[in-house]
Write a protein that holds these residues in place. Structure first.
Motif, PDB file in Angstrom:
ATOM      1  N   TYR A  76       7.268   3.813  -4.944  1.00 31.03           N
ATOM      2  CA  TYR A  76       8.588   3.209  -4.802  1.00 31.03           C
ATOM      3  C   TYR A  76       8.449   1.688  -4.843  1.00 31.03           C
ATOM      4  CZ  TYR A  76       7.527   2.582   0.225  1.00 31.03           C
ATOM      5  OH  TYR A  76       6.955   2.248   1.423  1.00 31.03           O
ATOM      6  N   ALA A  77       9.552   1.004  -5.044  1.00 29.57           N
ATOM      7  CA  ALA A  77       9.534  -0.457  -5.208  1.00 29.57           C
ATOM      8  C   ALA A  77       9.837  -1.176  -3.899  1.00 29.57           C
ATOM      9  CB  ALA A  77      10.562  -0.863  -6.252  1.00 29.57           C
ATOM     10  N   VAL A  78       9.314  -2.384  -3.782  1.00 29.49           N
ATOM     11  CA  VAL A  78       9.629  -3.268  -2.666  1.00 29.49           C
ATOM     12  C   VAL A  78      10.339  -4.486  -3.257  1.00 29.49           C
ATOM     13  CG1 VAL A  78       8.693  -4.759  -0.861  1.00 29.49           C
ATOM     14  CG2 VAL A  78       7.649  -2.534  -1.301  1.00 29.49           C
ATOM     15  N   PRO A  79      11.526  -4.815  -2.752  1.00 33.00           N
ATOM     16  CA  PRO A  79      12.222  -5.977  -3.309  1.00 33.00           C
ATOM     17  C   PRO A  79      11.502  -7.282  -2.981  1.00 33.00           C
ATOM     18  CG  PRO A  79      13.413  -5.112  -1.411  1.00 33.00           C
ATOM     19  CD  PRO A  79      12.285  -4.162  -1.687  1.00 33.00           C
ATOM     20  N   ALA A  80      11.477  -8.173  -3.965  1.00 34.79           N
ATOM     21  CA  ALA A  80      10.979  -9.541  -3.785  1.00 34.79           C
ATOM     22  C   ALA A  80      12.166 -10.451  -4.067  1.00 34.79           C
ATOM     23  CB  ALA A  80       9.833  -9.827  -4.726  1.00 34.79           C
ATOM     24  N   ILE A  81      12.707 -11.031  -3.027  1.00 36.57           N
ATOM     25  CA  ILE A  81      13.953 -11.790  -3.132  1.00 36.57           C
ATOM     26  C   ILE A  81      13.675 -13.285  -2.977  1.00 36.57           C
ATOM     27  CG2 ILE A  81      16.291 -12.085  -2.205  1.00 36.57           C
ATOM     28  CD1 ILE A  81      15.792  -9.259  -3.266  1.00 36.57           C
ATOM     29  N   ASN A  82      14.270 -14.077  -3.866  1.00 32.11           N
ATOM     30  CA  ASN A  82      14.141 -15.524  -3.823  1.00 32.11           C
ATOM     31  C   ASN A  82      15.182 -16.099  -2.857  1.00 32.11           C
ATOM     32  OD1 ASN A  82      12.941 -17.947  -4.722  1.00 32.11           O
ATOM     33  ND2 ASN A  82      14.667 -18.319  -6.084  1.00 32.11           N
ATOM     34  N   VAL A  83      14.734 -16.940  -1.933  1.00 30.25           N
ATOM     35  CA  VAL A  83      15.648 -17.603  -0.997  1.00 30.25           C
ATOM     36  C   VAL A  83      15.631 -19.097  -1.257  1.00 30.25           C
ATOM     37  CG1 VAL A  83      15.356 -15.819   0.755  1.00 30.25           C
ATOM     38  CG2 VAL A  83      13.901 -17.836   0.831  1.00 30.25           C
ATOM     39  N   PHE A  84      16.762 -19.752  -0.955  1.00 25.97           N
ATOM     40  CA  PHE A  84      16.811 -21.193  -1.189  1.00 25.97           C
ATOM     41  C   PHE A  84      17.364 -21.983  -0.015  1.00 25.97           C
ATOM     42  CE2 PHE A  84      20.377 -19.120  -3.232  1.00 25.97           C
ATOM     43  CZ  PHE A  84      21.477 -19.794  -2.732  1.00 25.97           C
ATOM     44  N   ASN A  85      17.688 -21.307   1.074  1.00 18.65           N
ATOM     45  CA  ASN A  85      18.081 -22.010   2.299  1.00 18.65           C
ATOM     46  C   ASN A  85      18.078 -21.023   3.465  1.00 18.65           C
ATOM     47  OD1 ASN A  85      20.502 -20.531   2.151  1.00 18.65           O
ATOM     48  ND2 ASN A  85      21.619 -22.215   1.208  1.00 18.65           N
ATOM     49  N   ASP A  86      18.482 -21.495   4.638  1.00 20.47           N
ATOM     50  CA  ASP A  86      18.470 -20.642   5.818  1.00 20.47           C
ATOM     51  C   ASP A  86      19.441 -19.471   5.705  1.00 20.47           C
ATOM     52  OD1 ASP A  86      20.556 -22.557   5.956  1.00 20.47           O
ATOM     53  OD2 ASP A  86      20.686 -22.348   8.135  1.00 20.47           O
ATOM     54  N   LEU A  87      20.561 -19.675   5.038  1.00 18.41           N
ATOM     55  CA  LEU A  87      21.553 -18.604   4.908  1.00 18.41           C
ATOM     56  C   LEU A  87      21.042 -17.456   4.040  1.00 18.41           C
ATOM     57  CD1 LEU A  87      24.787 -20.749   4.485  1.00 18.41           C
ATOM     58  CD2 LEU A  87      23.937 -19.638   6.562  1.00 18.41           C
TER      59      LEU A  87
ATOM     60  N   SER B  57       0.822  -1.219   0.000  1.00 18.07           N
ATOM     61  CA  SER B  57       0.000   0.000   0.000  1.00 18.07           C
ATOM     62  C   SER B  57       0.856   1.270   0.000  1.00 18.07           C
ATOM     63  CB  SER B  57      -0.977   0.003   1.169  1.00 18.07           C
ATOM     64  OG  SER B  57      -0.277   0.042   2.399  1.00 18.07           O
ATOM     65  N   GLY B  58       1.876   1.335   0.823  1.00 18.34           N
ATOM     66  CA  GLY B  58       2.750   2.509   0.846  1.00 18.34           C
ATOM     67  C   GLY B  58       3.488   2.708  -0.469  1.00 18.34           C
ATOM     68  N   PRO B  59       4.158   1.675  -0.974  1.00 21.93           N
ATOM     69  CA  PRO B  59       4.876   1.822  -2.242  1.00 21.93           C
ATOM     70  C   PRO B  59       3.967   2.228  -3.403  1.00 21.93           C
ATOM     71  CG  PRO B  59       5.580  -0.154  -1.138  1.00 21.93           C
ATOM     72  CD  PRO B  59       4.434   0.398  -0.348  1.00 21.93           C
ATOM     73  N   PHE B  60       2.768   1.685  -3.436  1.00 24.34           N
ATOM     74  CA  PHE B  60       1.863   2.030  -4.527  1.00 24.34           C
ATOM     75  C   PHE B  60       1.492   3.511  -4.448  1.00 24.34           C
ATOM     76  CE2 PHE B  60      -2.270   2.426  -6.584  1.00 24.34           C
ATOM     77  CZ  PHE B  60      -1.993   1.851  -7.812  1.00 24.34           C
ATOM     78  N   ASP B  61       1.146   3.972  -3.269  1.00 27.34           N
ATOM     79  CA  ASP B  61       0.753   5.372  -3.087  1.00 27.34           C
ATOM     80  C   ASP B  61       1.919   6.336  -3.268  1.00 27.34           C
ATOM     81  OD1 ASP B  61      -1.805   4.482  -2.555  1.00 27.34           O
ATOM     82  OD2 ASP B  61      -1.561   4.593  -0.371  1.00 27.34           O
ATOM     83  N   GLU B  62       3.107   5.928  -2.780  1.00 29.73           N
ATOM     84  CA  GLU B  62       4.271   6.819  -2.800  1.00 29.73           C
ATOM     85  C   GLU B  62       5.224   6.552  -3.962  1.00 29.73           C
ATOM     86  OE1 GLU B  62       6.027   6.965   1.127  1.00 29.73           O
ATOM     87  OE2 GLU B  62       4.058   6.577   2.002  1.00 29.73           O
TER      88      GLU B  62
ATOM     89  N   ASP C  63      16.254  -0.631   6.400  1.00 32.80           N
ATOM     90  CA  ASP C  63      14.922  -0.211   6.832  1.00 32.80           C
ATOM     91  C   ASP C  63      13.927  -0.311   5.677  1.00 32.80           C
ATOM     92  OD1 ASP C  63      13.065   0.660   8.696  1.00 32.80           O
ATOM     93  OD2 ASP C  63      13.369   2.764   8.195  1.00 32.80           O
ATOM     94  N   SER C  64      13.928  -1.487   5.025  1.00 34.09           N
ATOM     95  CA  SER C  64      13.126  -1.702   3.828  1.00 34.09           C
ATOM     96  C   SER C  64      12.112  -2.805   4.039  1.00 34.09           C
ATOM     97  CB  SER C  64      14.041  -2.100   2.665  1.00 34.09           C
ATOM     98  OG  SER C  64      13.298  -2.504   1.540  1.00 34.09           O
ATOM     99  N   PRO C  65      10.881  -2.602   3.555  1.00 36.20           N
ATOM    100  CA  PRO C  65       9.948  -3.733   3.532  1.00 36.20           C
ATOM    101  C   PRO C  65      10.481  -4.784   2.568  1.00 36.20           C
ATOM    102  CG  PRO C  65       9.032  -1.875   2.341  1.00 36.20           C
ATOM    103  CD  PRO C  65      10.316  -1.406   2.953  1.00 36.20           C
TER     104      PRO C  65
END
Length: 107
Positions: free
Chosen positions: A18-29, A11-16, A42-44
């Motif tokens: 800006y982009a929110v990163p969507a990061i792919n993870v493949f293990n605990d590290l 909601s914030g990024p759409f209104d303001e 300090d990023s969503p």
């Protein structure tokens, strides 16, 4: 902050505008690293993974990692929705969805 619904994260990024990163993870590290980077900046964050990762680690273990590592996190984070919600052909999936429940739609 902590785990939030995707609609709240976006909601914030759409209104303001800006982009929110969507990061792919493949293990605990990788999960630990992207969460630490989100806090440091300090990023969503939207966290996604692949069917292969869910199959190799197991959805129960992946969910346990997610809940443990996001407990008390200082920034809003969310697992990515299943890709089939959008008709995408990607093999990414929701951290909380079992692979068998993800139909892949090909255009």
């Amino acid at each position: 902050m902590g785990v939030k619904p995707l609609t709240e994260i976006l909601s914030g990024p759409f209104d303001e505008r800006y982009a929110v990163p969507a990061i792919n993870v493949f293990n605990d590290l990788t999960l630990e690293a992207v969460l630490a980077a989100a806090v440091e900046n300090d990023s969503p964050l939207i966290v996604q993974t692949s069917v292969k990762t869910v199959k190799s680690i197991g959805s129960d273990v992946l969910y346990a990692m997610w809940t443990a590592m996001t407990a008390g996190i200082e920034v809003p984070v969310t697992p990515a929705p299943p890709s089939h919600w959008f008709g995408w052909t990607t093999r990414s999936c929701d951290l909380l969805t079992a692979p068998a429940e993800i139909p892949i739609r090909v255009f």
